[in-house]
Design a protein around this motif. Structure first.
Motif, PDB file in Angstrom:
ATOM      1  N   VAL A  96       5.387  -3.624   5.879  1.00 14.36           N
ATOM      2  CA  VAL A  96       4.224  -3.126   5.147  1.00 14.36           C
ATOM      3  C   VAL A  96       3.939  -4.047   3.962  1.00 14.36           C
ATOM      4  N   PRO A  97       2.734  -4.629   3.892  1.00 13.20           N
ATOM      5  CA  PRO A  97       2.401  -5.453   2.731  1.00 13.20           C
ATOM      6  C   PRO A  97       2.208  -4.574   1.502  1.00 13.20           C
ATOM      7  N   SER A  98       2.657  -5.049   0.360  1.00 12.11           N
ATOM      8  CA  SER A  98       2.530  -4.228  -0.840  1.00 12.11           C
ATOM      9  C   SER A  98       2.480  -5.103  -2.077  1.00 12.11           C
ATOM     10  N   ASP A  99       1.391  -5.004  -2.812  1.00 14.25           N
ATOM     11  CA  ASP A  99       1.324  -5.604  -4.132  1.00 14.25           C
ATOM     12  C   ASP A  99       2.135  -4.699  -5.050  1.00 14.25           C
ATOM     13  N   LEU A 123       7.149  -7.053  -0.073  1.00 15.73           N
ATOM     14  CA  LEU A 123       7.195  -6.530   1.290  1.00 15.73           C
ATOM     15  C   LEU A 123       7.984  -5.229   1.291  1.00 15.73           C
ATOM     16  N   LEU A 124       7.512  -4.255   2.048  1.00 13.72           N
ATOM     17  CA  LEU A 124       8.231  -3.008   2.252  1.00 13.72           C
ATOM     18  C   LEU A 124       8.744  -2.985   3.680  1.00 13.72           C
ATOM     19  N   LEU A 125      10.058  -2.930   3.828  1.00 18.05           N
ATOM     20  CA  LEU A 125      10.690  -2.951   5.137  1.00 18.05           C
ATOM     21  C   LEU A 125      12.144  -2.550   4.967  1.00 18.05           C
ATOM     22  N   SER A 126      12.738  -2.017   6.012  1.00 18.71           N
ATOM     23  CA  SER A 126      14.116  -1.551   5.913  1.00 18.71           C
ATOM     24  C   SER A 126      15.084  -2.730   5.856  1.00 18.71           C
ATOM     25  N   ARG A 127      16.288  -2.473   5.352  1.00 20.51           N
ATOM     26  CA  ARG A 127      17.293  -3.529   5.273  1.00 20.51           C
ATOM     27  C   ARG A 127      17.670  -4.066   6.661  1.00 20.51           C
ATOM     28  N   ARG A 214      14.348   9.942   5.706  1.00 22.14           N
ATOM     29  CA  ARG A 214      13.130   9.339   6.205  1.00 22.14           C
ATOM     30  C   ARG A 214      12.196  10.442   6.687  1.00 22.14           C
ATOM     31  N   PHE A 215      10.893  10.200   6.449  1.00 22.45           N
ATOM     32  CA  PHE A 215       9.869  11.157   6.844  1.00 22.45           C
ATOM     33  C   PHE A 215       8.746  10.422   7.556  1.00 22.45           C
ATOM     34  N   GLY A 248       5.697   3.482  10.703  1.00 24.16           N
ATOM     35  CA  GLY A 248       5.033   4.680  10.209  1.00 24.16           C
ATOM     36  C   GLY A 248       5.941   5.680   9.526  1.00 24.16           C
ATOM     37  N   ALA A 249       6.858   5.202   8.706  1.00 26.03           N
ATOM     38  CA  ALA A 249       7.800   6.102   8.035  1.00 26.03           C
ATOM     39  C   ALA A 249       7.737   5.932   6.524  1.00 26.03           C
TER      40      ALA A 249
END
Length: 460
Positions: A96-99, A123-127, A214-215, A248-249
């Motif tokens: 997920v792109p995120s400023d 960047l938003l992403l899991s480890r 997680r949701f 989508g989480a």
């Protein structure tokens, strides 16, 4: 389903520095070290005690891998330098792109920092997702030897120089050994066994306890934000982080700082979120579909090992990543610092192998100084935190509180602070005269408005 990432085969940098380098530890710091050295050595051996998973799966050796992760703007920039096209590739796969300012709600000093879009792209992403993306690129190097599910027993030393490692009865020689084994690094112990002094350790006991769930993410948070950060406060000692993730989480981590741990039970977890300084996380997750079970984590202390201060140190040995400095993870600095250290390692190796540790540790200390100062200074706001306090830390925290209050209505101050927090600008920039003026002006306006409100209420 997204198409598989197409990774261009890397090439060994012309004019290699050495024949063989060993990297111990296959987490992010180790993988990045292997990539950097793979461009400069004829052969690199990557040794990891876990078995590498095939995809984006957690590893036993990374106990925090299921907790909330994101990549600061400086970390994304460093990874893009190491792997051109990295950002576009992981975005195609679902990151997920995120400023970090425009797309994130930051709650400080009783209010939200003003937001603006200034290109602080993280960047938003899991480890497991980011580790897998990096690992795929590193392991397909033609000059890399992979030895996972394997642990080393000792370093070998000749005439003050590390010459390799011992694995059982096997001796593996190398021109350079890099320890990237994390917080549990045995290098201090091995140094002592080899007749060297252990590095001085600085510890700050933070008493952090996490619970992560997680949701399903059907929509963004208010204000179209894809991240919410609510740090613990000296009074409340509870906080929370909610980040959008791939597939989508939402990943939601509730935090306690020297107080009762967040509960695992779903209903109690949601109720705990309602006790945070802002209700936004609670309002998003109260009706959201949970995905999987709750995952606890405990982080008792931050630790920094001051290798750069040692007067004697074996040549051809490098320590980096969490093995050198393990930060309070609430600030999300670890991955970005490891990426910057990898770039520093490459620059140090380019200057030659002689006296390499001294050059690298000097560069690495300058990298670590800023995030360590940010994290420790913030942690020491909590009275129960055990660590070195002085007048300088107290003043900085007093000033930052003023800055944050003024930044509720001044996006320029938010941007100035976030450049420092994202390790892009040095801390002195927040003390530049124009910034100090805006801070003082913003606080004067706030007090002036409050007086008018109180006067109006009293007149009724």
């Amino acid at each position: 389903m997204p198409s598989p990432i197409q990774i261009a085969p890397p090439s060994v940098k012309s004019g290699v520095t050495g024949q063989h380098a060993i990297v111990v530890g296959g987490s992010i710091a180790g993988l990045l070290a292997a990539e950097v050295l793979g461009q400069r050595f004829e052969r690199v051996t990557l040794i990891e005690r876990d078995a590498f998973p095939d995809g984006a799966e957690p590893r036993k050796g990374v106990p925090q891998s299921r907790q909330t992760h994101g990549l600061l703007a400086s970390g994304r920039q460093a990874l893009e330098r190491l792997f051109p096209g990295f950002t576009a590739d992981v975005l195609e796969q679902g990151a997920v792109p995120s400023d970090v300012l425009a797309d994130t709600l930051w709650f400080f000093e009783g209010g939200w920092l003003a937001r603006k879009r200034e290109g602080l792209d993280g960047l938003l992403l899991s480890r497991p997702f980011i580790e897998s993306a990096i690992r795929r690129r590193v392991l397909q190097r033609t000059n890399l030897v992979r030895r996972d599910d394997c642990a080393i027993d000792a370093l070998t030393l000749t005439n003050g120089r590390v010459t390799g490692v011992r694995i059982g009865n096997e001796l593996v020689t190398a021109d350079l050994v890099v320890d990237a084994t994390g917080r549990g690094s045995k290098t201090p112990q091995w140094l002592e066994e080899l007749g060297f002094a252990r590095p001085t350790e600085e510890r700050v006991e933070v008493g952090i306890k996490y619970m992560t769930r997680r949701f399903e993410r059907r929509e963004n948070a208010p204000g179209d934000a894809n991240a919410v950060i609510i740090p613990p406060t000296p009074d409340g000692k509870r906080g929370g982080v909610m980040l959008a993730q791939e597939h989508g989480a939402w990943t939601v981590t509730l935090i306690s700082n020297f107080c009762d741990a967040p509960p695992a039970d779903l209903d109690a977890f949601v109720s705990y979120a309602q006790t945070l300084p802002s209700p936004i996380i609670h309002d998003v997750i109260r009706d959201a579909k949970p995905l999987g079970d709750a995952l606890p984590h405990h982080f008792p202390f931050s630790v920094r090992r001051r290798y750069e201060l040692l007067k004697q140190f074996p040549d051809r040995l490098i320590v980096m990543g969490d093995a050198m400095c393990s930060f309070n993870p609430i600030y999300g600095q670890g991955m970005s610092v490891s990426a910057q250290e990898a770039l520093a390692l490459g620059a140090a190796v380019d200057a030659g192998l002689e006296q390499l540790p001294r050059r690298f540790f000097k560069r690495a200390a300058a990298i670590v100084d800023i995030p360590w100062g940010i994290a420790v200074g913030s942690d020491l706001r909590i009275p129960e935190t055990i660590g070195p306090r002085n007048a300088g830390v107290s003043f900085v925290n007093w000033y930052l509180a003023k800055l944050h209050r003024a930044a509720h209505h001044d996006a320029a101050l938010s941007y100035c602070f976030m450049r420092v927090a994202n390790l892009i600008a040095p801390p002195p920039t927040i003390f530049a005269p124009p910034v100090v003026f805006r801070v003082m002006r913003g606080n004067w306006k706030r007090r002036h408005n409050e007086r008018h409100v109180h006067a109006a209420v009293a007149a009724r």
